[in-house]
Design an enzyme around this catalytic site. Sequence first.
Site, PDB file in Angstrom:
ATOM      1  N   GLU A  39      52.201 -31.213  10.521  1.00 10.38           N
ATOM      2  CA  GLU A  39      52.236 -32.555   9.940  1.00 10.38           C
ATOM      3  C   GLU A  39      53.473 -32.783   9.074  1.00 10.38           C
ATOM      4  OE1 GLU A  39      48.167 -33.928   8.554  1.00 10.38           O
ATOM      5  OE2 GLU A  39      47.815 -31.783   8.793  1.00 10.38           O
ATOM      6  N   ASP A  65      35.765 -38.937   6.864  1.00  9.56           N
ATOM      7  CA  ASP A  65      35.732 -39.600   8.165  1.00  9.56           C
ATOM      8  C   ASP A  65      34.345 -39.462   8.793  1.00  9.56           C
ATOM      9  OD1 ASP A  65      38.423 -40.166   7.833  1.00  9.56           O
ATOM     10  OD2 ASP A  65      39.077 -38.386   8.918  1.00  9.56           O
ATOM     11  N   GLY A 106      46.932 -39.180   3.589  1.00  8.11           N
ATOM     12  CA  GLY A 106      48.297 -39.650   3.769  1.00  8.11           C
ATOM     13  C   GLY A 106      48.632 -40.831   2.877  1.00  8.11           C
ATOM     14  N   ARG A 150      39.357 -38.667   1.332  1.00  3.41           N
ATOM     15  CA  ARG A 150      38.883 -39.616   2.339  1.00  3.41           C
ATOM     16  C   ARG A 150      37.983 -38.886   3.304  1.00  3.41           C
ATOM     17  NH1 ARG A 150      42.934 -40.236   5.759  1.00  3.41           N
ATOM     18  NH2 ARG A 150      41.670 -39.408   7.468  1.00  3.41           N
ATOM     19  N   SER A 169      45.194 -34.504  10.636  1.00  2.00           N
ATOM     20  CA  SER A 169      45.812 -35.555  11.454  1.00  2.00           C
ATOM     21  C   SER A 169      45.425 -35.484  12.925  1.00  2.00           C
ATOM     22  CB  SER A 169      47.342 -35.511  11.322  1.00  2.00           C
ATOM     23  OG  SER A 169      47.731 -35.858  10.015  1.00  2.00           O
ATOM     24  N   ASN A 184      39.339 -35.282   4.030  1.00  2.48           N
ATOM     25  CA  ASN A 184      40.766 -35.074   3.817  1.00  2.48           C
ATOM     26  C   ASN A 184      40.989 -35.091   2.313  1.00  2.48           C
ATOM     27  OD1 ASN A 184      43.581 -35.321   3.586  1.00  2.48           O
ATOM     28  ND2 ASN A 184      43.734 -36.434   5.507  1.00  2.48           N
ATOM     29  N   GLU A 188      34.641 -34.945   8.686  1.00  4.71           N
ATOM     30  CA  GLU A 188      35.459 -34.059   7.868  1.00  4.71           C
ATOM     31  C   GLU A 188      35.961 -34.805   6.648  1.00  4.71           C
ATOM     32  OE1 GLU A 188      39.787 -33.939   9.740  1.00  4.71           O
ATOM     33  OE2 GLU A 188      38.247 -33.584  11.281  1.00  4.71           O
ATOM     34  N   TYR A 208      49.675 -42.725  13.351  1.00  3.19           N
ATOM     35  CA  TYR A 208      50.980 -42.860  12.708  1.00  3.19           C
ATOM     36  C   TYR A 208      51.983 -43.725  13.455  1.00  3.19           C
ATOM     37  CZ  TYR A 208      49.013 -39.110   9.939  1.00  3.19           C
ATOM     38  OH  TYR A 208      48.189 -38.375   9.132  1.00  3.19           O
TER      39      TYR A 208
END
Length: 309
Positions: free
Chosen positions: A18, A252, A275, A250, A147, A271, A269, A211
């Site tokens: 990443e 998901d 980002g 965050r 990601s 994060n 999961e 992205y």
Amino acid sequence: MTARKKHVAVLMGGWSAEREVSLVSGAAVAKALEEEGYTVTAVDVQRDLDGIIKALTPKPDVVFNALHGRGGEDGTIQGVLEFMGIPFTHSGVLASAIAMDKAMTKRVLETVGVRSPKGMLLHKGELLGGGHPMEPPYIIKPVDEGSTVGVTRVHQGQNSPIGDGWTFGERVLVEEFIPGRELTAGVMGDKPLAVTEIQFAAELFDYTAKYTAGHARHIIPAPIPEAVYAEAMRVAVLAHQTLGCRGVSRSDFRWDDSKPGIEGLYFLEINNQPGMTPLSLVPEQAAHVGISYGALVSWLVENAACQHA
């Protein structure tokens, strides 16, 4: 007398898959912090401990950790910063290590009643050469990448879930595929921000969709039943607190909208270092509740911490 604004070193780049995303995040953070009046030093992190220490000497007041993936989110750089006694943004060593390990995250959160897709942790050798560990369709993913790197949906009729070219580590997480819709919920401090629904044309919300402008649509607030919305925010906060995350995180989810109530909501999961690119979800959710990008990164700096500072 006006108080001196802090000197912030923004760590970006790194050596994970990443790296490019981290460079974009870091550049955006550095620009915003300068506009907020901070003294900023951007550090393109290489796999060089001496180089990292030299770049952080003399010590800045705070490190803004804009690294993503292995080495940046998994407790590695956090351990270096703890050793040096420099306050840093986002989660500490233990929370980062657990959050980066998807299988361990599932095990820990199961203890507080968080439901995730049924799955198993296998060695990649067990998936080579044919044979399915569960009835397709199912998902295979690296246990410690972010990601959506390496994440694949396996279909009925495929001969082998992975090939010899698998380069994402020895451990592979296999999970049942949950049909339905993609949701994500951000947390700032101990408070939820919002729930976003992510719509995309690809089979998965993959690296390109995340992205590349135009490949995904973020709908905020998510157009879902109030009970599902509230449950996603509750679980996101619960995951953040249970793992001991700090700053922003965050979580998901997949939501099978064919099931009644909250029965179809599954945690995927967390994060622990989301980002911060122009397309990123947490800054978008912060803006939705009235927190500008500059205010968000300033808050992260002012809430940076280090156990051994």
